[in-house]
Scaffold this active site. Structure first.
Site, PDB file in Angstrom:
ATOM      1  N   HIS A 293      25.949  11.585  69.962  1.00 28.87           N
ATOM      2  CA  HIS A 293      24.931  12.575  69.581  1.00 28.87           C
ATOM      3  C   HIS A 293      24.374  13.122  70.889  1.00 28.87           C
ATOM      4  O   HIS A 293      23.617  12.445  71.575  1.00 28.87           O
ATOM      5  CB  HIS A 293      23.821  11.943  68.730  1.00 28.87           C
ATOM      6  CG  HIS A 293      22.826  12.962  68.261  1.00 28.87           C
ATOM      7  ND1 HIS A 293      22.730  13.367  66.950  1.00 28.87           N
ATOM      8  CD2 HIS A 293      21.919  13.709  68.952  1.00 28.87           C
ATOM      9  CE1 HIS A 293      21.793  14.309  66.854  1.00 28.87           C
ATOM     10  NE2 HIS A 293      21.288  14.530  68.055  1.00 28.87           N
TER      11      HIS A 293
ATOM     12  N   HIS B 242      29.141  17.276  66.502  1.00 28.95           N
ATOM     13  CA  HIS B 242      28.404  18.437  65.989  1.00 28.95           C
ATOM     14  C   HIS B 242      27.901  19.348  67.111  1.00 28.95           C
ATOM     15  O   HIS B 242      26.711  19.562  67.274  1.00 28.95           O
ATOM     16  CB  HIS B 242      27.260  18.034  65.052  1.00 28.95           C
ATOM     17  CG  HIS B 242      26.446  16.837  65.478  1.00 28.95           C
ATOM     18  ND1 HIS B 242      25.905  16.694  66.724  1.00 28.95           N
ATOM     19  CD2 HIS B 242      26.090  15.732  64.796  1.00 28.95           C
ATOM     20  CE1 HIS B 242      25.244  15.562  66.787  1.00 28.95           C
ATOM     21  NE2 HIS B 242      25.347  14.955  65.632  1.00 28.95           N
TER      22      HIS B 242
ATOM     23  N   ASP C 293      29.064  16.392  59.387  1.00 33.99           N
ATOM     24  CA  ASP C 293      27.687  15.906  59.522  1.00 33.99           C
ATOM     25  C   ASP C 293      26.928  16.117  58.213  1.00 33.99           C
ATOM     26  O   ASP C 293      25.725  16.342  58.222  1.00 33.99           O
ATOM     27  CB  ASP C 293      26.970  16.586  60.697  1.00 33.99           C
ATOM     28  CG  ASP C 293      25.691  15.870  61.088  1.00 33.99           C
ATOM     29  OD1 ASP C 293      25.481  14.723  60.663  1.00 33.99           O
ATOM     30  OD2 ASP C 293      24.884  16.489  61.811  1.00 33.99           O
TER      31      ASP C 293
ATOM     32  N   HIS D 221      27.604  11.232  56.831  1.00 32.20           N
ATOM     33  CA  HIS D 221      26.559  10.289  56.422  1.00 32.20           C
ATOM     34  C   HIS D 221      26.683  10.036  54.927  1.00 32.20           C
ATOM     35  O   HIS D 221      26.579  10.972  54.128  1.00 32.20           O
ATOM     36  CB  HIS D 221      25.169  10.865  56.709  1.00 32.20           C
ATOM     37  CG  HIS D 221      24.945  11.127  58.164  1.00 32.20           C
ATOM     38  ND1 HIS D 221      24.417  10.194  59.027  1.00 32.20           N
ATOM     39  CD2 HIS D 221      25.214  12.220  58.920  1.00 32.20           C
ATOM     40  CE1 HIS D 221      24.364  10.692  60.249  1.00 32.20           C
ATOM     41  NE2 HIS D 221      24.851  11.931  60.220  1.00 32.20           N
TER      42      HIS D 221
ATOM     43  N   HIS E  72      32.804  13.113  60.819  1.00 32.40           N
ATOM     44  CA  HIS E  72      31.378  12.762  61.011  1.00 32.40           C
ATOM     45  C   HIS E  72      30.678  12.936  59.667  1.00 32.40           C
ATOM     46  O   HIS E  72      30.425  14.057  59.232  1.00 32.40           O
ATOM     47  CB  HIS E  72      30.734  13.679  62.063  1.00 32.40           C
ATOM     48  CG  HIS E  72      29.289  13.368  62.325  1.00 32.40           C
ATOM     49  ND1 HIS E  72      28.783  13.217  63.590  1.00 32.40           N
ATOM     50  CD2 HIS E  72      28.233  13.173  61.497  1.00 32.40           C
ATOM     51  CE1 HIS E  72      27.493  12.956  63.527  1.00 32.40           C
ATOM     52  NE2 HIS E  72      27.133  12.932  62.255  1.00 32.40           N
TER      53      HIS E  72
ATOM     54  N   LYS F 125      29.034   4.605  67.903  1.00 34.92           N
ATOM     55  CA  LYS F 125      28.172   5.778  67.912  1.00 34.92           C
ATOM     56  C   LYS F 125      27.009   5.596  68.881  1.00 34.92           C
ATOM     57  O   LYS F 125      26.262   4.627  68.787  1.00 34.92           O
ATOM     58  CB  LYS F 125      27.630   6.000  66.490  1.00 34.92           C
ATOM     59  CG  LYS F 125      26.633   7.146  66.372  1.00 34.92           C
ATOM     60  CD  LYS F 125      27.262   8.490  66.651  1.00 34.92           C
ATOM     61  CE  LYS F 125      26.222   9.596  66.679  1.00 34.92           C
ATOM     62  NZ  LYS F 125      26.242  10.455  65.530  1.00 34.92           N
TER      63      LYS F 125
HETATM   64  C1  NCD Z   1      21.514  13.214  60.451  1.00 32.38           C
HETATM   65  C2  NCD Z   1      20.939  12.293  59.358  1.00 32.38           C
HETATM   66  O1  NCD Z   1      20.216  12.783  58.490  1.00 32.38           O
HETATM   67  O2  NCD Z   1      21.240  11.097  59.363  1.00 32.38           O
HETATM   68  N1  NCD Z   1      20.731  14.408  60.478  1.00 32.38           N
HETATM   69  C3  NCD Z   1      21.105  15.599  61.003  1.00 32.38           C
HETATM   70  O3  NCD Z   1      20.269  16.491  61.058  1.00 32.38           O
HETATM   71  N2  NCD Z   1      22.317  15.815  61.404  1.00 32.38           N
HETATM   72  C4  NCD Z   1      21.549  12.504  61.757  1.00 32.38           C
HETATM   73  C5  NCD Z   1      22.379  13.196  62.798  1.00 32.38           C
HETATM   74  O4  NCD Z   1      23.602  13.186  62.739  1.00 32.38           O
HETATM   75  O5  NCD Z   1      21.804  13.756  63.739  1.00 32.38           O
HETATM   76 ZN    ZN Z   2      25.148  13.134  61.786  1.00 38.09          ZN
END
Ligand code: NCD
Ligand code: ZN
Length: 347
Positions: A137, A175, A248, A16, A14, A100
């Site tokens: 999520h 998460h 995450d 970003h 996971h 997702k």
């Molecule tokens: C994530 C993001 O910034 O894209 N933020 C987070 O707090 N984890 C989005 C997510 O996975 O919830």
């Molecule tokens: Zn995330």
């Protein structure tokens, strides 16, 4: 005597990466230590079609440092308009690894997510049939549900009903932050997995709120009380095979975190493996780190583990960089606030 630990190269289930300047800044931090990562589709606009996922994958590959040993595993962002046939075809072609589900409004860039689960039931059934995993999520968004209860309520009101009416749907609870989620994944069968982040193994809600508000510990789902953190450490270090690492890691610039309405997200990619070695050593379970970080994820996703290895060395407390630079501004790196004695040997 120096203590060393060699593991199969881990994966991040996971992650970003964003796009543009931030993608270029953060991608090397993951590609250095991880073989693969599940790439979150919550760009602006979100990655909702196979064509958009292919274009995003190409931008990631173009931003990789020379010689990097890293494969992005793409996901599609589920909306109430998603075409099940597009998902199934993109998965069969190897372009998309998972889909997702963001409940609309649950987190950063989730406005196009799903409001009414009945509208995507047909997509869930097509995914179950084709064996496409669903990354979830898991938080309700009802304003009357306390933010610290949103994960547990989601399991009862949303996730469990979806799973009961969709036999064979492969679900990853992403998460997870509660003892409730640990119990639910344990009780689930082979089609249910969960990821745990590095920071949720190291911080609880006191870290965010005691002695002044700490925006760099704020993420969603928000960290819960200490007993929940302890449950996460217990399941992660227990050898239970259906939980695995999903950092995450979610970069936001310092300015957008340190704000009257700060963004949710913890940027942990650069320090994750060192931090995890510390967590697992503190739990007396260093021998189980490889399962959590390198073996359980591929097994759930039905992929082979990586062939390459990484080596961690234990020594004096490590001074990690406080931030990394991007053309959009600095991005603060996760600092657990306690000594980490492990570092990755870089060749
Ligand atoms: C994530 C993001 O910034 O894209 N933020 C987070 O707090 N984890 C989005 C997510 O996975 O919830
Ligand atoms: Zn995330």
């Amino acid at each position: 005597m120096t203590q060393t630990l060699t593991l199969r190269r881990p994966d991040d289930w996971h992650l970003h990466l964003r796009d543009g300047a931030v993608l270029r800044a953060v991608l090397p931090e993951t590609a250095r230590d991880f073989g693969r990562a599940i790439i979150m589709p919550n760009l602006v606009p979100p990655v909702v079609t196979a064509a958009a996922a292919a274009a995003y994958r190409d931008r990631i590959l173009a931003a990789l440092p020379e010689g990097a040993d890293f494969a992005p595993l793409m996901t599609l962002y589920l909306t109430e308009q998603t075409d099940a046939a597009d998902i199934v075809a993109a998965h069969a072609a190897g372009l998309v690894t998972a889909v997702k589900l963001y409940p609309a409004g649950a987190t950063t860039n989730s406005a196009s997510g799903v409001r009414d689960m009945d509208k995507v039931q047909g997509v869930f059934e097509a995914m179950a049939e084709a064996g496409v995993p669903l990354c979830v999520h898991g938080e309700v968004t009802d304003p009357d549900i306390d933010i610290f209860d949103r994960e547990a309520v989601f399991i009862d009101r949303v996730l469990d009903p979806i799973r009961r009416r969709t036999p064979g749907l492969r679900v990853i609870m992403e998460h997870i932050t509660t003892a409730d989620a640990c119990g639910y994944v344990r009780a689930g069968g082979p089609d249910l997995g969960a990821t745990i982040t590095t920071h949720h193994l190291m911080i609880n809600r006191n870290h965010i709120l005691v002695g002044g508000i700490k925006p760099h510990f704020y993420c969603l789902p928000v960290a819960k009380r200490e007993s929940h953190r302890a449950a996460l450490v217990e399941i992660a270090t227990s050898g239970f095979e259906r939980v695995f690492l999903g950092t995450d890691s979610a970069p936001h610039t310092r300015a957008t975190k340190e704000s009257a309405c700060g963004c949710a997200g913890v940027f942990s990619a650069p320090v994750t493996m060192a931090c995890l070695a510390q967590v697992f050593e503190d739990a007396g379970a260093l021998d189980r780190l490889e399962g959590f970080a390198s073996l359980n994820g591929p097994a759930f996703y039905r992929l082979p583990p990586n062939e390459a290895t990484i080596t961690l060395t234990k020594g004096a407390p490590v001074a990690f960089p406080a931030e990394i630079e991007s053309a959009d501004g600095p991005i603060v790196v996760f600092d657990p606030g306690t000594p980490v004695l492990w570092r990755i040997e870089r060749v």
